[in-house]
Design a protein around this motif. Structure first.
Motif, PDB file in Angstrom:
ATOM      1  N   ILE A 260       0.697  -0.983  -0.295  1.00 22.07           N
ATOM      2  CA  ILE A 260      -0.277   0.194   0.022  1.00 22.07           C
ATOM      3  C   ILE A 260       1.431   1.099  -0.141  1.00 22.07           C
ATOM      4  O   ILE A 260       1.295   1.493   0.978  1.00 22.07           O
TER       5      ILE A 260
ATOM      6  N   GLU B 155       0.651   5.330   0.006  1.00 19.48           N
ATOM      7  CA  GLU B 155      -1.034   6.689  -0.081  1.00 19.48           C
ATOM      8  C   GLU B 155      -0.101   7.101  -0.012  1.00 19.48           C
ATOM      9  O   GLU B 155      -1.091   8.097  -0.797  1.00 19.48           O
ATOM     10  N   ASP B 156       0.896   7.331  -0.899  1.00 25.06           N
ATOM     11  CA  ASP B 156       1.367   8.409  -1.574  1.00 25.06           C
ATOM     12  C   ASP B 156       2.934   8.586  -2.288  1.00 25.06           C
ATOM     13  O   ASP B 156       3.807   8.830  -1.769  1.00 25.06           O
TER      14      ASP B 156
ATOM     15  N   ARG C 223      -1.473   8.705  -7.225  1.00 23.50           N
ATOM     16  CA  ARG C 223      -0.892   8.888  -6.021  1.00 23.50           C
ATOM     17  C   ARG C 223      -0.606   7.474  -4.993  1.00 23.50           C
ATOM     18  O   ARG C 223       0.097   7.175  -3.864  1.00 23.50           O
ATOM     19  N   PHE C 224      -2.493   7.183  -4.942  1.00 20.69           N
ATOM     20  CA  PHE C 224      -2.682   5.874  -3.506  1.00 20.69           C
ATOM     21  C   PHE C 224      -2.266   4.174  -4.476  1.00 20.69           C
ATOM     22  O   PHE C 224      -3.253   4.490  -6.030  1.00 20.69           O
ATOM     23  N   TYR C 225      -1.994   3.864  -4.139  1.00 23.42           N
ATOM     24  CA  TYR C 225      -1.881   2.139  -4.909  1.00 23.42           C
ATOM     25  C   TYR C 225      -2.162   1.647  -3.495  1.00 23.42           C
ATOM     26  O   TYR C 225      -1.828   1.717  -2.713  1.00 23.42           O
TER      27      TYR C 225
ATOM     28  N   TYR D 257      -6.764   2.175  -7.190  1.00 24.01           N
ATOM     29  CA  TYR D 257      -5.449   2.706  -7.739  1.00 24.01           C
ATOM     30  C   TYR D 257      -6.507   4.328  -7.578  1.00 24.01           C
ATOM     31  O   TYR D 257      -7.746   4.624  -7.952  1.00 24.01           O
ATOM     32  N   ASP D 258      -5.589   5.928  -6.641  1.00 24.10           N
ATOM     33  CA  ASP D 258      -6.134   6.726  -6.964  1.00 24.10           C
ATOM     34  C   ASP D 258      -5.112   8.102  -7.533  1.00 24.10           C
ATOM     35  O   ASP D 258      -3.900   7.774  -7.074  1.00 24.10           O
TER      36      ASP D 258
ATOM     37  N   PRO E   6      -3.554  11.231  -2.886  1.00 20.02           N
ATOM     38  CA  PRO E   6      -3.330  10.614  -1.689  1.00 20.02           C
ATOM     39  C   PRO E   6      -4.824   9.972  -0.887  1.00 20.02           C
ATOM     40  O   PRO E   6      -5.385  10.610  -0.880  1.00 20.02           O
ATOM     41  N   ARG E   7      -4.594   8.894  -0.646  1.00 20.17           N
ATOM     42  CA  ARG E   7      -5.833   9.458   0.260  1.00 20.17           C
ATOM     43  C   ARG E   7      -5.224   7.566   1.721  1.00 20.17           C
ATOM     44  O   ARG E   7      -3.825   6.854   1.525  1.00 20.17           O
ATOM     45  N   ARG E   8      -6.118   7.192   2.765  1.00 21.20           N
ATOM     46  CA  ARG E   8      -5.685   6.267   3.414  1.00 21.20           C
ATOM     47  C   ARG E   8      -7.073   4.717   3.357  1.00 21.20           C
ATOM     48  O   ARG E   8      -8.313   5.495   3.091  1.00 21.20           O
TER      49      ARG E   8
END
Length: 407
Positions: free
Chosen positions: A95, A97-98, A118-120, A139-140, A143-145
């Motif tokens: 994972i 997050e960024d 950014r997120f994977y 994917y996003d 950034p995220r959690r």
């Protein structure tokens, strides 16, 4: 960026496992698309995918939001997920997050580009032998959690993708049925030792062997249907059933000695439409042994992988000019004649053994040497099992060995 380290021998085994799935470059399938659609909706991400990692590329089997199907392997985050499955099998998930804040991934084209990833989150998918061959990913572009509930849901979707990759429900039932169609009990053969085995490259396959008694004769068959997987397995069952049916029907008319040429011709005629419509064919070795005398009649329909290891160690190939069934309509086959004397061993195999002996491109020369080096059925089958255990087969390995005991 430094490529994740996978030892070369491990990578070879991993690629073989991927090849065994026979899924690369196949058409989209709803069963995978359901997973990626659900993932995109459940996590509110713009992209999700089920992909396979080949030697030099990442190939996308199912995608939502990604307008591509092939990505150079060196430019993927998923190669790290594959490597992690080997180095940290207890916790294989990756994972980010960024990704732009991670120096390992920040320069990847898909990350560095405007609107890039950014997120994977990636989870490995496994092939035969437990090798990681692909990934389930979301994917996003922001950034995220993922909280604990989302992490659990992500793992559950990955497990769903894994089950679909294995096609467990359908293929396990088919594999069980196919195993049940192989001879379940040794036939009564006083004065002989018999061993047989079919090591399938896939859950189901296109090889079969069979043996049974018809009066004073013991019938032996080994066939290889062109192709792999479930389609070949369906035709395999048809060939086996037709061969048994014709053999018993002719015996019911009181033939004192099985007419093998007539039998194989009748089977080919019965299945001619099936072969034509499916564009396939089958190689076949079919034999009748007079148990008391050792006289052996046989028909070879384009198989070319049967031989007798004589008591003195010489190997006698059992060949004929007969074509495979399904190649030419109204083709005829003629039985050949030989005999098993005390100390002789009949060995029949499929061409999967050629691959394991490294002889697939230069003929069958290594097979007689292999048979001569293991002159008893138990020794021979043990050696085959050792070969198959060392390297997962890409084609079915089927062997039948029958030895007439010394007087």
């Amino acid at each position: 960026m430094n490529s994740p380290i996978i030892a070369e021998d491990t990578e070879i085994a991993r690629l073989r496992s991927l090849e065994q799935l026979a899924i690369l470059d196949t058409a989209p399938e709803a069963r995978f698309d359901q997973i990626t659609r659900m993932a995109r909706h459940l996590f509110g991400v713009p992209m999700s995918a089920v992909s396979l990692l080949d030697r030099d590329r990442q190939w996308i089997k199912s995608t939502q939001g990604l307008d591509m199907q092939n990505i150079p392997r060196s430019e993927t985050v998923c190669q790290t997920t594959i490597a992690r499955a080997y180095h940290h099998p207890e916790d294989p998930m990756v994972i980010l997050e960024d990704a732009r804040r991670d120096t390992v991934f920040a320069d990847l084209p898909g990350v560095a580009a405007d609107g890039g990833v950014r997120f994977y989150a990636g989870y490995p998918l496994y092939g035969p032998g437990g090798h990681p061959v692909g990934t389930f990913c979301i994917y996003d572009t922001e950034p995220r959690r993922l909280d604990s509930t989302q992490l659990a849901a992500f793992v559950e979707l990955a497990e769903w993708a894994q089950r679909e990759l294995e096609r467990s429900d359908e293929l396990e039932r088919a594999a069980r049925i196919q195993r049940e169609l192989l001879p379940r009990h040794e036939i009564e053969l006083p004065g002989y030792d018999l061993e047989s085995s079919c090591v399938q490259a896939f859950a189901v396959g296109g090889d079969f062997y069979d043996y049974y008694r018809i009066g004073p004769y013991s019938m032996f068959s080994l066939a290889d249907v062109m192709g792999k997987g479930l389609g070949a397995a369906i035709l395999t069952a048809s060939v086996r059933s037709a061969l048994r049916g014709v053999t018993h029907a002719l015996a019911g008319y009181g033939d004192d000695r099985p007419d093998l040429g007539r039998t194989v011709g009748a089977v080919a005629a019965q299945l001619a439409d099936d072969f034509d419509r499916t564009g396939t064919f089958v190689t076949l070795f079919h034999a009748a042994l007079d148990v008391e005398s050792g006289a052996l009649d046989y028909v070879d329909g384009g198989h070319g992988l049967a031989m007798i290891v004589r008591r003195d160690g010489t190997v006698e190939p059992l060949r004929s000019s007969g074509l495979p069934l399904g190649v030419i309509e109204n083709h005829s086959w003629t039985a050949q004649h030989t005999a098993l004397y005390p100390g002789d061993m009949l060995m029949i195999c499929s061409d999967g053994l050629l691959d394991h002996l490294g002889d697939v491109d230069c003929g069958w020369e290594s097979v007689p040497a292999f048979a001569a080096a293991h002159p008893s059925p138990k020794q021979l089958l043990a050696a085959v099992d050792t070969l198959a255990a060392a390297t997962a087969p890409l084609d079915d390995i089927t062997v039948v060995a029958l030895r007439r005991r010394d007087c």
